[in-house]
Design a protein around this motif. Structure first.
Motif, PDB file in Angstrom:
ATOM      1  N   ASN A   9       0.816  -1.196   0.000  1.00 30.15           N
ATOM      2  CA  ASN A   9       0.000   0.000   0.000  1.00 30.15           C
ATOM      3  C   ASN A   9       0.863   1.264   0.000  1.00 30.15           C
ATOM      4  N   SER A  10       1.975   1.216  -0.718  1.00 26.87           N
ATOM      5  CA  SER A  10       2.853   2.376  -0.817  1.00 26.87           C
ATOM      6  C   SER A  10       2.920   2.828  -2.268  1.00 26.87           C
ATOM      7  N   VAL A  11       3.325   4.060  -2.469  1.00 29.58           N
ATOM      8  CA  VAL A  11       3.412   4.641  -3.793  1.00 29.58           C
ATOM      9  C   VAL A  11       4.872   4.602  -4.231  1.00 29.58           C
ATOM     10  N   SER A  12       5.100   4.101  -5.452  1.00 33.94           N
ATOM     11  CA  SER A  12       6.468   4.066  -5.977  1.00 33.94           C
ATOM     12  C   SER A  12       6.498   4.729  -7.345  1.00 33.94           C
ATOM     13  N   GLU A  13       7.613   5.399  -7.641  1.00 29.49           N
ATOM     14  CA  GLU A  13       7.788   6.052  -8.937  1.00 29.49           C
ATOM     15  C   GLU A  13       8.323   5.034  -9.936  1.00 29.49           C
ATOM     16  N   PRO A  14       7.962   5.159 -11.213  1.00 30.88           N
ATOM     17  CA  PRO A  14       8.497   4.254 -12.217  1.00 30.88           C
ATOM     18  C   PRO A  14       9.995   4.476 -12.385  1.00 30.88           C
ATOM     19  N   GLU A  15      10.672   3.463 -12.867  1.00 29.69           N
ATOM     20  CA  GLU A  15      12.117   3.546 -13.060  1.00 29.69           C
ATOM     21  C   GLU A  15      12.441   4.539 -14.171  1.00 29.69           C
ATOM     22  N   ASP A  16      13.514   5.283 -13.978  1.00 33.13           N
ATOM     23  CA  ASP A  16      13.994   6.226 -14.968  1.00 33.13           C
ATOM     24  C   ASP A  16      14.695   5.440 -16.078  1.00 33.13           C
ATOM     25  N   PRO A  17      14.316   5.635 -17.356  1.00 34.73           N
ATOM     26  CA  PRO A  17      14.925   4.834 -18.418  1.00 34.73           C
ATOM     27  C   PRO A  17      16.410   5.147 -18.636  1.00 34.73           C
ATOM     28  N   ILE A  18      16.887   6.286 -18.166  1.00 37.11           N
ATOM     29  CA  ILE A  18      18.280   6.672 -18.343  1.00 37.11           C
ATOM     30  C   ILE A  18      18.980   6.555 -17.003  1.00 37.11           C
ATOM     31  N   SER A  19      20.112   5.868 -16.988  1.00 33.85           N
ATOM     32  CA  SER A  19      20.872   5.801 -15.742  1.00 33.85           C
ATOM     33  C   SER A  19      21.678   7.085 -15.626  1.00 33.85           C
ATOM     34  N   HIS A  20      21.500   7.776 -14.526  1.00 32.58           N
ATOM     35  CA  HIS A  20      22.129   9.081 -14.332  1.00 32.58           C
ATOM     36  C   HIS A  20      23.398   8.962 -13.500  1.00 32.58           C
ATOM     37  N   VAL A  21      24.376   9.753 -13.844  1.00 32.57           N
ATOM     38  CA  VAL A  21      25.608   9.843 -13.070  1.00 32.57           C
ATOM     39  C   VAL A  21      25.411  10.833 -11.929  1.00 32.57           C
ATOM     40  N   LEU A  22      24.735  11.931 -12.220  1.00 34.27           N
ATOM     41  CA  LEU A  22      24.490  12.973 -11.219  1.00 34.27           C
ATOM     42  C   LEU A  22      23.188  12.671 -10.498  1.00 34.27           C
ATOM     43  N   PRO A  23      23.232  12.536  -9.172  1.00 34.94           N
ATOM     44  CA  PRO A  23      22.028  12.136  -8.430  1.00 34.94           C
ATOM     45  C   PRO A  23      20.861  13.121  -8.549  1.00 34.94           C
ATOM     46  N   PHE A  24      21.152  14.418  -8.637  1.00 32.96           N
ATOM     47  CA  PHE A  24      20.059  15.394  -8.703  1.00 32.96           C
ATOM     48  C   PHE A  24      19.330  15.383 -10.042  1.00 32.96           C
ATOM     49  N   MET A  25      19.849  14.663 -11.032  1.00 34.58           N
ATOM     50  CA  MET A  25      19.200  14.599 -12.345  1.00 34.58           C
ATOM     51  C   MET A  25      18.167  13.474 -12.445  1.00 34.58           C
ATOM     52  N   ALA A  26      18.133  12.584 -11.482  1.00 35.96           N
ATOM     53  CA  ALA A  26      17.176  11.474 -11.520  1.00 35.96           C
ATOM     54  C   ALA A  26      15.755  12.025 -11.465  1.00 35.96           C
ATOM     55  N   GLY A  27      14.944  11.632 -12.418  1.00 35.71           N
ATOM     56  CA  GLY A  27      13.553  12.062 -12.468  1.00 35.71           C
ATOM     57  C   GLY A  27      13.345  13.440 -13.069  1.00 35.71           C
ATOM     58  N   MET A  28      14.393  14.063 -13.593  1.00 36.21           N
ATOM     59  CA  MET A  28      14.266  15.412 -14.158  1.00 36.21           C
ATOM     60  C   MET A  28      14.325  15.426 -15.676  1.00 36.21           C
ATOM     61  N   ASN A  29      13.981  14.328 -16.329  1.00 28.02           N
ATOM     62  CA  ASN A  29      14.126  14.269 -17.784  1.00 28.02           C
ATOM     63  C   ASN A  29      13.310  15.345 -18.498  1.00 28.02           C
ATOM     64  N   ARG A  30      12.031  15.436 -18.218  1.00 32.89           N
ATOM     65  CA  ARG A  30      11.190  16.426 -18.913  1.00 32.89           C
ATOM     66  C   ARG A  30      11.539  17.860 -18.539  1.00 32.89           C
ATOM     67  N   PRO A  31      11.679  18.199 -17.252  1.00 31.26           N
ATOM     68  CA  PRO A  31      12.067  19.589 -16.941  1.00 31.26           C
ATOM     69  C   PRO A  31      13.440  19.947 -17.515  1.00 31.26           C
TER      70      PRO A  31
END
Length: 139
Positions: A9-31
């Motif tokens: 019963n928890s919410v999870s985000e889908p996996e990012d298709p691109i493996s990122h080197v910089l941690p702050f870039m995870a999940g920022m593909n569209r922005p």
């Protein structure tokens, strides 16, 4: 889009298709893509302003001890804004491309064309080519 599992019963985000080197870039593909396109739009407008508005013009005088004409910034708000936006756009384009290249493990050779094109205020050309060609190959 978040998915909810029934067992925990928890919410999870889908996996990012691109493996990122910089941690702050995870999940920022569209922005991040939108920021790059905004920088490209500003760079195109600034390049057109340099070509058609010509914010730098001859002063009518020569450099001392030479016959070379002196040139200076036209004293208008548009000329000052063009130069300011050109410097801002050049630095922003360089930083955006550098961060994107590092994050996507792309080739650093894409930075090289920014020097000559950026010197002439045409940094939209290498940025546009990188967005069309360079980013597709690094996925």
């Amino acid at each position: 889009m978040a998915t909810q599992t029934s067992a925990t019963n928890s919410v999870s985000e889908p996996e990012d298709p691109i493996s990122h080197v910089l941690p702050f870039m995870a999940g920022m593909n569209r922005p991040w893509d939108l920021i790059g396109r905004i920088f490209l739009g500003v760079a195109v407008l600034v390049g057109l302003a340099w070509i058609f508005a010509k914010p730098i013009a001859p002063t009518g005088q020569n450099f001392p001890k030479t016959n070379l004409p002196d040139v200076a910034l036209i004293k208008s708000p548009f000329a000052v804004a063009t130069v300011f936006l050109s410097i801002f756009s050049g630095v922003a384009t360089f930083l955006w491309m550098l961060i994107d290249i590092i994050d996507r493990r792309s080739k650093y050779i894409w930075i090289l064309p920014l020097v000559p094109f950026g010197f002439f205020g045409l940094h939209a050309i290498p940025l546009g080519l990188y967005q069309l060609i360079g980013r597709l190959r690094s996925r």
